[in-house]
Design a protein around this motif. Structure first.
Motif, PDB file in Angstrom:
ATOM      1  N   ARG A 193      12.599  46.809  53.069  1.00 31.15           N
ATOM      2  CA  ARG A 193      11.488  46.954  52.133  1.00 31.15           C
ATOM      3  C   ARG A 193      11.709  48.112  51.162  1.00 31.15           C
ATOM      4  NH1 ARG A 193       5.600  46.529  54.774  1.00 31.15           N
ATOM      5  NH2 ARG A 193       6.718  44.781  55.727  1.00 31.15           N
ATOM      6  N   ALA A 194      12.286  49.208  51.664  1.00 29.55           N
ATOM      7  CA  ALA A 194      12.552  50.354  50.792  1.00 29.55           C
ATOM      8  C   ALA A 194      13.565  49.975  49.715  1.00 29.55           C
ATOM      9  CB  ALA A 194      13.063  51.540  51.612  1.00 29.55           C
ATOM     10  N   ILE A 206       9.860  53.849  53.178  1.00 27.69           N
ATOM     11  CA  ILE A 206       8.564  53.231  52.941  1.00 27.69           C
ATOM     12  C   ILE A 206       7.465  54.211  53.347  1.00 27.69           C
ATOM     13  CG2 ILE A 206       9.397  50.872  53.160  1.00 27.69           C
ATOM     14  CD1 ILE A 206       8.200  50.839  55.992  1.00 27.69           C
TER      15      ILE A 206
END
Length: 249
Positions: A50-51, A106
């Motif tokens: 996700r990052a 994140i």
């Protein structure tokens, strides 16, 4: 000149929630490191995290370096620590060669973040390194905005609990005052729902996962049916409020 390691919070997943300061830090760094999960053989599993997906909205792919962390290793401590050591050595090498490295995480780099452990390792491997952080929007803030849940009013406390510590820790928090936020509860969703019912907190509680992404889900906790949820699911359980205005200021 001293090497510089900057932990940059890139929010829960929505690229629009990265702060201006965060974007500037990512662009100013010589290299941007993103953590990725290891495959069964301990190597890069290939799936973008996700990052990384968030970072690629703001910096070119050739500037991003994927570093394998044992993010999904919870049973073999030796394997996990070996992976952490290897990751630390890789980032230390990047600092020695380039001087300025940003690490994208994140949420916020000071809230249950991989960056905390990396920074401890790097300060030992690279003497004189300057370590900084850029705050990021947390999942609980994003979930509150998307669901309409109010995190705190007046003098209410706010308690944040990682359910990986066990449902008993969550139950103790729910028995107290104020709002309780639970992180990483997806795999124990059935236990969490039961604890919410036992403590009378399920009525106003909400949960969410994949916030800001196409697969986003934001629902009432009363709808929990015992099925496991995504690991990074977040829960907000507000206290019962009397509806008065300003009474707790």
């Amino acid at each position: 000149m001293s090497s510089r390691l900057v932990g940059v919070g890139v929010g829960p997943g929505d690229p629009e929630l990265v702060t201006v300061k965060g974007v500037n830090a990512l662009r100013a760094a010589d290299v941007v490191v993103v953590p990725v999960m290891a495959a069964a053989d301990g190597k890069d599993g290939g799936e973008p995290g996700r990052a990384e997906a968030t970072v690629l909205h703001y910096v070119p792919a050739e500037k991003v370096v994927r570093v394998v962390f044992a993010l999904n290793e919870r049973t073999d401590r030796a394997r996990r620590e070996a992976a952490w050591d290897a990751a630390g050595e890789q980032v230390a090498g990047l600092l020695r060669r380039h001087g300025s490295v940003a690490f994208a995480t994140i949420g916020d780099p000071n809230v249950y973040s991989t960056f905390t452990y990396l920074a401890q390792t790097i300060t030992e491997l690279v003497p004189g390194v300057v370590v900084e952080t850029v705050p990021g929007i947390t999942a609980m803030q994003d979930l509150a905005a998307r669901s309409g849940a109010v995190l705190t009013e007046g003098t209410e406390p706010l308690t944040l609990v990682p359910v990986t510590a066990g449902s008993a820790v969550l139950k103790e928090a729910l028995a107290g005052p104020g709002t309780v936020v639970a992180y990483k509860f997806g795999r124990q969703a059935a236990e969490v729902a039961e604890v919410l019912r036992e403590t009378g907190r399920i009525g106003d509680a909400v949960w969410g996962s994949a916030l800001g992404l196409p697969e986003e889900s934001v629902r009432a906790a009363a709808e929990l049916d015992g099925e496991p949820l995504p690991y990074l699911s977040t829960l907000i359980a507000p206290p019962r409020r009397d509806g008065g205005r300003g009474g707790k200021l």
